[in-house]
Write a protein that holds these residues in place. Sequence first.
Motif, PDB file in Angstrom:
ATOM      1  N   VAL A 352       0.851  -1.192   0.000  1.00  0.00           N
ATOM      2  CA  VAL A 352       0.000   0.000   0.000  1.00  0.00           C
ATOM      3  C   VAL A 352       0.884   1.239   0.000  1.00  0.00           C
ATOM      4  N   PRO A 353       0.387   2.360  -0.566  1.00  0.00           N
ATOM      5  CA  PRO A 353       1.183   3.584  -0.566  1.00  0.00           C
ATOM      6  C   PRO A 353       1.317   4.145   0.844  1.00  0.00           C
ATOM      7  N   SER A 354       2.357   4.902   1.066  1.00  0.00           N
ATOM      8  CA  SER A 354       2.520   5.579   2.354  1.00  0.00           C
ATOM      9  C   SER A 354       1.723   6.879   2.322  1.00  0.00           C
ATOM     10  N   LEU A 355       1.570   7.488   3.477  1.00  0.00           N
ATOM     11  CA  LEU A 355       0.857   8.767   3.540  1.00  0.00           C
ATOM     12  C   LEU A 355       1.542   9.822   2.667  1.00  0.00           C
ATOM     13  N   LYS A 356       2.869   9.801   2.605  1.00  0.00           N
ATOM     14  CA  LYS A 356       3.598  10.777   1.807  1.00  0.00           C
ATOM     15  C   LYS A 356       3.319  10.629   0.317  1.00  0.00           C
ATOM     16  N   ASP A 357       2.914   9.422  -0.090  1.00  0.00           N
ATOM     17  CA  ASP A 357       2.608   9.192  -1.507  1.00  0.00           C
ATOM     18  C   ASP A 357       1.242   9.722  -1.903  1.00  0.00           C
ATOM     19  N   MET A 358       0.427  10.120  -0.931  1.00  0.00           N
ATOM     20  CA  MET A 358      -0.948  10.515  -1.220  1.00  0.00           C
ATOM     21  C   MET A 358      -1.060  11.924  -1.787  1.00  0.00           C
ATOM     22  N   VAL A 359      -0.092  12.773  -1.503  1.00  0.00           N
ATOM     23  CA  VAL A 359      -0.152  14.155  -1.982  1.00  0.00           C
ATOM     24  C   VAL A 359       1.269  14.647  -2.239  1.00  0.00           C
ATOM     25  N   ASN A 360       1.403  15.521  -3.210  1.00  0.00           N
ATOM     26  CA  ASN A 360       2.718  16.048  -3.596  1.00  0.00           C
ATOM     27  C   ASN A 360       3.083  17.244  -2.718  1.00  0.00           C
ATOM     28  N   ASP A 361       3.882  16.996  -1.688  1.00  0.00           N
ATOM     29  CA  ASP A 361       4.291  18.079  -0.784  1.00  0.00           C
ATOM     30  C   ASP A 361       5.131  19.142  -1.484  1.00  0.00           C
ATOM     31  N   THR A 395      -5.986  37.600  -9.031  1.00  0.00           N
ATOM     32  CA  THR A 395      -5.862  36.484  -9.969  1.00  0.00           C
ATOM     33  C   THR A 395      -4.814  35.489  -9.471  1.00  0.00           C
ATOM     34  N   ALA A 396      -3.690  36.013  -8.975  1.00  0.00           N
ATOM     35  CA  ALA A 396      -2.638  35.144  -8.437  1.00  0.00           C
ATOM     36  C   ALA A 396      -3.151  34.348  -7.239  1.00  0.00           C
ATOM     37  N   ALA A 397      -3.834  35.039  -6.316  1.00  0.00           N
ATOM     38  CA  ALA A 397      -4.360  34.360  -5.131  1.00  0.00           C
ATOM     39  C   ALA A 397      -5.409  33.318  -5.523  1.00  0.00           C
ATOM     40  N   SER A 398      -6.268  33.670  -6.485  1.00  0.00           N
ATOM     41  CA  SER A 398      -7.326  32.752  -6.912  1.00  0.00           C
ATOM     42  C   SER A 398      -6.747  31.519  -7.593  1.00  0.00           C
ATOM     43  N   LEU A 399      -5.720  31.718  -8.424  1.00  0.00           N
ATOM     44  CA  LEU A 399      -5.076  30.581  -9.088  1.00  0.00           C
ATOM     45  C   LEU A 399      -4.416  29.660  -8.064  1.00  0.00           C
ATOM     46  N   ALA A 400      -3.817  30.269  -7.050  1.00  0.00           N
ATOM     47  CA  ALA A 400      -3.193  29.466  -5.994  1.00  0.00           C
ATOM     48  C   ALA A 400      -4.244  28.649  -5.248  1.00  0.00           C
ATOM     49  N   LEU A 401      -5.368  29.289  -4.911  1.00  0.00           N
ATOM     50  CA  LEU A 401      -6.442  28.589  -4.211  1.00  0.00           C
ATOM     51  C   LEU A 401      -7.011  27.465  -5.072  1.00  0.00           C
ATOM     52  N   LEU A 402      -7.169  27.745  -6.374  1.00  0.00           N
ATOM     53  CA  LEU A 402      -7.685  26.731  -7.300  1.00  0.00           C
ATOM     54  C   LEU A 402      -6.722  25.546  -7.397  1.00  0.00           C
ATOM     55  N   ALA A 403      -5.432  25.832  -7.534  1.00  0.00           N
ATOM     56  CA  ALA A 403      -4.432  24.766  -7.660  1.00  0.00           C
ATOM     57  C   ALA A 403      -4.346  23.932  -6.389  1.00  0.00           C
ATOM     58  N   ILE A 404      -4.391  24.599  -5.227  1.00  0.00           N
ATOM     59  CA  ILE A 404      -4.359  23.868  -3.958  1.00  0.00           C
ATOM     60  C   ILE A 404      -5.593  22.976  -3.834  1.00  0.00           C
ATOM     61  N   SER A 405      -6.754  23.521  -4.236  1.00  0.00           N
ATOM     62  CA  SER A 405      -7.990  22.752  -4.182  1.00  0.00           C
ATOM     63  C   SER A 405      -7.925  21.522  -5.070  1.00  0.00           C
ATOM     64  N   ILE A 406      -7.403  21.688  -6.297  1.00  0.00           N
ATOM     65  CA  ILE A 406      -7.279  20.562  -7.228  1.00  0.00           C
ATOM     66  C   ILE A 406      -6.335  19.513  -6.653  1.00  0.00           C
ATOM     67  N   THR A 407      -5.226  19.984  -6.071  1.00  0.00           N
ATOM     68  CA  THR A 407      -4.250  19.056  -5.472  1.00  0.00           C
ATOM     69  C   THR A 407      -4.900  18.213  -4.377  1.00  0.00           C
ATOM     70  N   ILE A 408      -5.725  18.857  -3.567  1.00  0.00           N
ATOM     71  CA  ILE A 408      -6.401  18.147  -2.472  1.00  0.00           C
ATOM     72  C   ILE A 408      -7.411  17.140  -3.026  1.00  0.00           C
ATOM     73  N   VAL A 409      -8.180  17.569  -4.035  1.00  0.00           N
ATOM     74  CA  VAL A 409      -9.190  16.686  -4.630  1.00  0.00           C
ATOM     75  C   VAL A 409      -8.538  15.479  -5.303  1.00  0.00           C
ATOM     76  N   LEU A 410      -7.371  15.689  -5.930  1.00  0.00           N
ATOM     77  CA  LEU A 410      -6.684  14.600  -6.628  1.00  0.00           C
ATOM     78  C   LEU A 410      -6.231  13.485  -5.695  1.00  0.00           C
ATOM     79  N   VAL A 411      -6.204  13.775  -4.391  1.00  0.00           N
ATOM     80  CA  VAL A 411      -5.882  12.730  -3.408  1.00  0.00           C
ATOM     81  C   VAL A 411      -6.871  11.568  -3.552  1.00  0.00           C
ATOM     82  N   LEU A 412      -8.114  11.888  -3.920  1.00  0.00           N
ATOM     83  CA  LEU A 412      -9.153  10.863  -4.011  1.00  0.00           C
ATOM     84  C   LEU A 412      -8.913   9.875  -5.156  1.00  0.00           C
ATOM     85  N   LYS A 413      -7.954  10.192  -6.037  1.00  0.00           N
ATOM     86  CA  LYS A 413      -7.627   9.266  -7.122  1.00  0.00           C
ATOM     87  C   LYS A 413      -6.479   8.328  -6.775  1.00  0.00           C
ATOM     88  N   LYS A 414      -5.887   8.552  -5.610  1.00  0.00           N
ATOM     89  CA  LYS A 414      -4.718   7.743  -5.233  1.00  0.00           C
ATOM     90  C   LYS A 414      -5.153   6.328  -4.827  1.00  0.00           C
TER      91      LYS A 414
END
Length: 414
Positions: A352-361, A395-414
Motif C-alpha cells: 500500500v502507498p505511504s501517507l507521503k505518496d498521497m499528496v505532492n508536498d 488572480t494570483a491568489a485565486s489561481l493558488a487557491l484553485l491549484a491547492i484545491s485541485i491538489t487536495i481533490v486529486l488525493v481521491l484518485k490515489k
Amino acid sequence: MLPQQSGNETNIKLPFAFILTSLAALILSQLILIMNGALVSEGIFRIPPIWSSVHLLLLGWALMTAMGAMYQLVPVAFLTSIWSEKFGFCQFAVTALGIGLFSAMLYYNPGKAFLPGVLALLGIVMFLVQMGMTLKKQAKPNILTLFVGSSLVCLFATIFLGIAMAWSIKTGEGSQLYSPIFKSHLLLGTAGWFTLLIFGFSYKMVPMFSLAHGFGMKLAKVVFAVYAGGLVAMLLSFWTGNKFGLGFGLTLLAAGFLLFAWHIKHIIDKRIKKKLDKPFLFALIGIGFGAIIHLAALAVFLSGHFSAAIGPLLYLYIMLWIAMSILGYLYKIVPFLWWTHKYSGEIGKRAVPSLKDMVNDKAAPPLFILLAGGALLVFASILLKSAALFYIGQTAASLALLAISITIVLVLKK
C-alpha cells in the motif's frame, strides 16, 4: 503522522461531502471577487456582490470545511464517536442549500436573503446540536473543549447577528442598531469562531504533525482568557461607542495571539520530527501572519486610521491567517482520511502507498507563496486604489487557491 484508528471514525462520505462542496464555493467566491475588482480596489466593500463573495468564502468554504474537518477530528481529539451520522448527512444538505441560496440572494436581491438565511441558520444550529451532543459524551473535558465550545458559541452568535441584519434590510426595523450588529457580526465570525477554533485544533494538530512531547499546556488557559477578554472588550465598545474599549480590546487580542504564537513555538521546540512537512510549515507561517495582522490593527488604531485600514487588514486576516491555516492543515487531513478509508484494512495483505505518496508536498511551497504574494498585492491595491494591481494580485491568489484545491481533490484518485 496521525493517530491510529480508535474505533470512533466517521463515515468518510460525511466529511468529504462538506470538504468537496466547500471547494466549489471557494472557486465561485474568487470569481465574483475578480469580477468586481474595480470596486474593491476603490475600497468599496459593502455592496451585494462583495457580500455574496465574502459569505461564499467564509460560510461556503471556510465554515463547510471546518464542519467537515470537525466531523473527523472531533472523534480523534475527544475520543468519542459522532452523536449521529444520519443527522450529520441531513445537516449537510440543509446547510449547503441554505448557504447556497443565501449567497445567491445576497448577490441578486439582499432584501430577499432573510428566509434563505434562516435555512442556513437552521443548518448551523443542527451542527451545533451535533457537536454539543458529541462533546457531552466526552469523559473528561479539557482545554480543547473550551476553545472549540467557545468557537461554536461565537458561530451561533455570528449567524444570529447576520439574520438580524437581513431582517433589518428586509423590513427597515432596527436600522439604528445596524452598525454595532454589523461590527459584532464581523468580529465574532472571524476572530471569534474561526480564530478560537484554529487555536483549539492547533493545540491538537501541531504536536501531532511535529511529534512533539513534554510540553506544558497551562499557557493555553491564559491564551484563551486574554483573547476572549479582547473579544468581550471590543463587543462592548461597538455597543457603547467607547473608543478606549476598542483600543483595549485590540490590545488584548494582539496580546492573546502573540501568547498563542509563542506557545506554539514552545511546542514545536519540543518536537522529535526535525524536518516538518511543507504544507504544515505554511500553516505555522499563517500563525506568524496572524500575529503581524493583529499588531498592525492595533498600530493603525493608535495612529487614528483604523476605519480606513480595517477593510484591507480584514482581507489579509481571512487570506493569510484563516485560509492559510485551514489549507495547511487540510493538506495533511485529507490524505490521512482517504488513506485510512482505502488502505488501512489492506496493511499486511498487499503493498500500500505511504501517507507521503498521497499528496505532492513539493507542489505546496510555490502555491502557498503565490497565495501570500497575491493577497499582499490585493492589500496594496486597496491602499493605493489601483485596479490593475488588484486584478494581478487577486488572480494570483485565486489561481493558488484553485491549484491547492485541485491538489487536495486529486488525493481521491490515489
